[in-house]
Enzyme design. Structure first.
Site, mmCIF file in Angstrom:
data_model
loop_
_atom_site.group_PDB
_atom_site.id
_atom_site.type_symbol
_atom_site.label_atom_id
_atom_site.label_comp_id
_atom_site.label_asym_id
_atom_site.label_seq_id
_atom_site.Cartn_x
_atom_site.Cartn_y
_atom_site.Cartn_z
ATOM 1 N N ASP A 28 0.844 -1.192 0.000
ATOM 2 C CA ASP A 28 0.000 0.000 0.000
ATOM 3 C C ASP A 28 0.885 1.250 0.000
ATOM 4 O OD1 ASP A 28 -3.199 0.525 1.025
ATOM 5 O OD2 ASP A 28 -1.782 2.195 1.176
ATOM 6 N N ASN A 85 -12.848 -2.977 2.499
ATOM 7 C CA ASN A 85 -13.695 -1.811 2.701
ATOM 8 C C ASN A 85 -14.731 -1.782 1.588
ATOM 9 O OD1 ASN A 85 -12.283 -0.752 4.957
ATOM 10 N ND2 ASN A 85 -10.717 0.080 3.592
ATOM 11 N N GLU A 93 -11.853 3.678 -1.151
ATOM 12 C CA GLU A 93 -11.318 4.757 -2.002
ATOM 13 C C GLU A 93 -11.133 4.286 -3.440
ATOM 14 O OE1 GLU A 93 -7.650 5.907 -0.209
ATOM 15 O OE2 GLU A 93 -8.614 6.795 1.553
ATOM 16 N N VAL A 94 -10.751 3.026 -3.607
ATOM 17 C CA VAL A 94 -10.467 2.498 -4.946
ATOM 18 C C VAL A 94 -11.516 1.431 -5.264
ATOM 19 C CG1 VAL A 94 -8.788 1.326 -6.414
ATOM 20 C CG2 VAL A 94 -8.001 2.974 -4.693
ATOM 21 N N HIS A 98 -10.163 -5.210 -3.379
ATOM 22 C CA HIS A 98 -8.824 -5.502 -2.847
ATOM 23 C C HIS A 98 -8.943 -5.896 -1.390
ATOM 24 C CE1 HIS A 98 -9.676 -1.193 -2.629
ATOM 25 N NE2 HIS A 98 -9.020 -1.176 -1.483
#
Ligand code: DGP
Length: 114
Positions: A28, A85, A93-94, A98
């Site tokens: 990350d 998440n 956020e992305v 993942h």
């Protein structure tokens, strides 16, 4: 194209720790712990809401990669956290699925206070 597709294609740099035909893993860019790795499927699945029953083996493969990396990074015995998440309340956020592998220090209980 998602940010993580650009990383997988080599259009953007990343510190890869695993690559195979189904998934990759890289560190990350903004680590929240001494070990903070993202396990990313090559298939674009935006969120956990979009996982289908057919994705079961792929999701299992992501966990197997996490298990092996935890051992390789030396955090398997002390322990670590795996998390996805999802959407706004999950702090995503992305929008390319993942799995976060976090460890290397005590991580505290569950979630930070809002
Ligand atoms: P999430 O909030 O679950 O969507 O987590 C996205 C993670 O992706 C966040 O911890 C930061 C990381 N990240 C964002 N952009 C980049 C990047 O360009 N390179 C790398 N290696 N990580 C990134």
């Amino acid at each position: 194209m998602t940010l993580f597709e650009k990383i997988m294609n080599g259009d953007l740099p990343a510190d890869f720790v695993h690559q195979d035909d189904q998934a990759v893993a890289f560190r990350d860019i903004n680590p929240a712990a001494p070990v903070h790795i993202l396990i990313v499927p090559r298939k674009v699945i935006p969120t956990t809401n979009d996982i289908t029953d057919e994705d079961g083996p792929l999701i299992g493969h992501m966990f197997a990669i996490a298990r092996d990396l935890a051992k390789k990074e030396g955090i398997a015995d002390d322990g670590y956290r795996l998390l996805f998440n999802c959407n706004r309340h999950g702090g995503q956020e992305v929008y390319h699925l993942h799995l976060h592998l976090l460890g290397g220090r005590p991580l505290g209980r569950m979630v930070a206070a809002a």
